[in-house]
Design an enzyme around this catalytic site. Structure first.
Site, mmCIF file in Angstrom:
data_model
loop_
_atom_site.group_PDB
_atom_site.id
_atom_site.type_symbol
_atom_site.label_atom_id
_atom_site.label_comp_id
_atom_site.label_asym_id
_atom_site.label_seq_id
_atom_site.Cartn_x
_atom_site.Cartn_y
_atom_site.Cartn_z
ATOM 1 N N THR A 21 46.636 138.970 -2.667
ATOM 2 C CA THR A 21 45.576 139.703 -1.474
ATOM 3 C C THR A 21 46.158 141.030 -0.946
ATOM 4 O OG1 THR A 21 45.698 138.611 -0.300
ATOM 5 C CG2 THR A 21 44.064 138.223 -2.351
ATOM 6 N N PHE A 62 48.086 149.549 1.416
ATOM 7 C CA PHE A 62 49.196 150.275 1.744
ATOM 8 C C PHE A 62 50.363 148.816 1.053
ATOM 9 C CE2 PHE A 62 52.476 149.832 4.701
ATOM 10 C CZ PHE A 62 54.200 151.047 4.271
ATOM 11 N N ASP A 118 43.296 136.533 7.173
ATOM 12 C CA ASP A 118 43.994 135.113 6.850
ATOM 13 C C ASP A 118 42.493 134.663 6.253
ATOM 14 O OD1 ASP A 118 46.107 135.912 7.177
ATOM 15 O OD2 ASP A 118 45.041 135.589 9.913
ATOM 16 N N SER A 146 50.327 131.165 10.522
ATOM 17 C CA SER A 146 51.004 131.321 12.023
ATOM 18 C C SER A 146 49.923 130.595 11.891
ATOM 19 C CB SER A 146 50.952 132.426 12.602
ATOM 20 O OG SER A 146 49.581 133.282 11.922
ATOM 21 N N VAL A 174 32.827 148.071 9.829
ATOM 22 C CA VAL A 174 32.316 147.624 12.032
ATOM 23 C C VAL A 174 33.549 148.745 12.549
ATOM 24 C CG1 VAL A 174 32.017 146.332 13.148
ATOM 25 C CG2 VAL A 174 31.282 145.079 10.505
ATOM 26 N N ALA A 209 35.393 148.266 15.279
ATOM 27 C CA ALA A 209 36.174 146.915 16.257
ATOM 28 C C ALA A 209 37.290 146.526 15.240
ATOM 29 C CB ALA A 209 34.973 145.874 16.792
ATOM 30 N N THR A 223 42.262 144.400 -0.401
ATOM 31 C CA THR A 223 41.731 144.239 0.098
ATOM 32 C C THR A 223 40.462 145.171 0.350
ATOM 33 O OG1 THR A 223 43.147 143.763 1.877
ATOM 34 C CG2 THR A 223 42.742 141.675 0.695
ATOM 35 N N SER A 224 41.938 146.030 1.282
ATOM 36 C CA SER A 224 40.911 147.404 1.876
ATOM 37 C C SER A 224 41.903 148.376 1.144
ATOM 38 C CB SER A 224 40.592 147.444 3.769
ATOM 39 O OG SER A 224 42.044 147.198 2.921
#
Length: 319
Positions: A147, A151, A234, A15, A225, A227, A185-186
């Site tokens: 990556t 989920f 990306d 995108s 963090v 936020a 990645t998480s």
């Protein structure tokens, strides 16, 4: 200093936003800073990311994607070392991407496809469910580097991740689907360092000429963090592409540099956003746009502030 990299060309299909950093805007500049030539095809062109109150723009169709690729092909400049893909929400568009990747791999058998399988997060899909079988059966098998977040990895394998052993099994299942490098990645796994850290995991298979393989699995504790940032996934995929290029057989180092770039960019961004928002005020989406240009030096030469832990290394004919 990076003359070997200067010959590397990336086709990035993602995108695009006019204002801010997401998709190709989040990936192109960092890759260029590290010496890669980047050809960008914008799957969408929006005024800004959809986390703002308002956004406008256009979506590229599969037919329009084919037109752009045909122009590249007619000029005989369709040789790429890497392909990078991210968000897509249309089945015909994704099928066309698959066809392009197959054609480019025929032209260059050593081409590396880096796939961020953007499907959803936190238990919810934010693309149509009909994209999942295309990713499972057509996209992931073409990828060398994958990556997903937790989920997405669970969706692709049909297996839940509740423990570190579960995560290792899921990464092995993803290897069996095709990719030789997989980075979660998480995850929601608890960090031994406390609630202030996220856990990421990675796995890499290195094939040897004699038919044997070496496998390495790693984990990283990433400081949280408070936020919401957009475009970080990306940036992560782009930096993993770059640092695995520099360290092709060393996932630990590649991930440490990738995560450290992320850390520096996010820290600079949140410091700026809080300063502009003022004490006690929540930063706006505009204030939380990644401070990418300001992080040029950290992207080029990241000080490693997050070290990976090697979970296991094995040498076997079948990893």
């Amino acid at each position: 200093m990076r003359t070997a990299v200067m010959e590397c060309r990336v086709l990035s299909i993602q995108s695009h936003v006019v204002r801010g950093y997401v998709g190709n805007k989040s990936a192109t500049f960092p890759l260029q800073v590290l010496g890669f030539e980047v050809d960008s095809i914008n799957s969408v062109q929006f005024s800004n990311h959809t986390g703002y109150a308002h956004w406008k723009g256009q979506v590229l169709t599969a037919e329009e994607l084919n037109v752009l690729y045909d122009g590249i092909k007619l000029n005989n400049v369709n040789h790429y070392d890497y392909i990078l893909t991210g968000y897509s929400r249309d089945t015909s568009f994704l099928e066309t991407v698959v066809d392009i990747i197959k054609e480019l791999k025929k032209a260059n058998p050593s081409l590396v496809y880096v796939c961020d399988p953007v499907l959803g997060d936190h238990g919810a899909m934010y693309v149509p469910e009909k994209l999942l079988p295309i990713y499972k059966n057509k996209v992931v098998p073409l990828a060398e580097i994958l990556t997903p977040n937790q989920f997405e990895a669970e969706l692709l394998t049909g297996k839940n991740i509740s423990t570190e052993d579960d995560a290792i099994k899921v990464m092995d299942l993803l290897h069996e689907m095709g990719p030789e490098t997989v980075v979660l990645t998480s995850t929601d796994l608890p960090s031994k360092r406390g609630d202030q850290f996220l856990v990421a995991l990675g796995s890499q298979i290195i094939r040897k000429p004699d038919g044997t393989s070496t496998c390495q699995k790693i984990s990283l504790d990433i400081p949280k963090v408070d936020a919401v940032f957009v475009g970080t996934g990306d940036l992560f995929a782009a930096m993993l592409l770059a640092w695995t290029h520099h360290h092709p057989n060393d996932l630990k180092t590649a991930c440490e540099k990738t995560i450290s770039v992320m850390h520096h960019v996010i820290k600079r961004t949140i410091t700026y956003a809080n300063g502009v928002a003022g004490p006690g005020n929540k930063p706006s989406p505009a204030q939380l746009e990644l401070r990418m240009i300001q992080s040029k030096a950290d992207i080029e030469n990241p000080a490693v502030v997050i070290e990976a832990k090697v979970l296991q290394t094995s040498m076997d004919k079948k990893c």
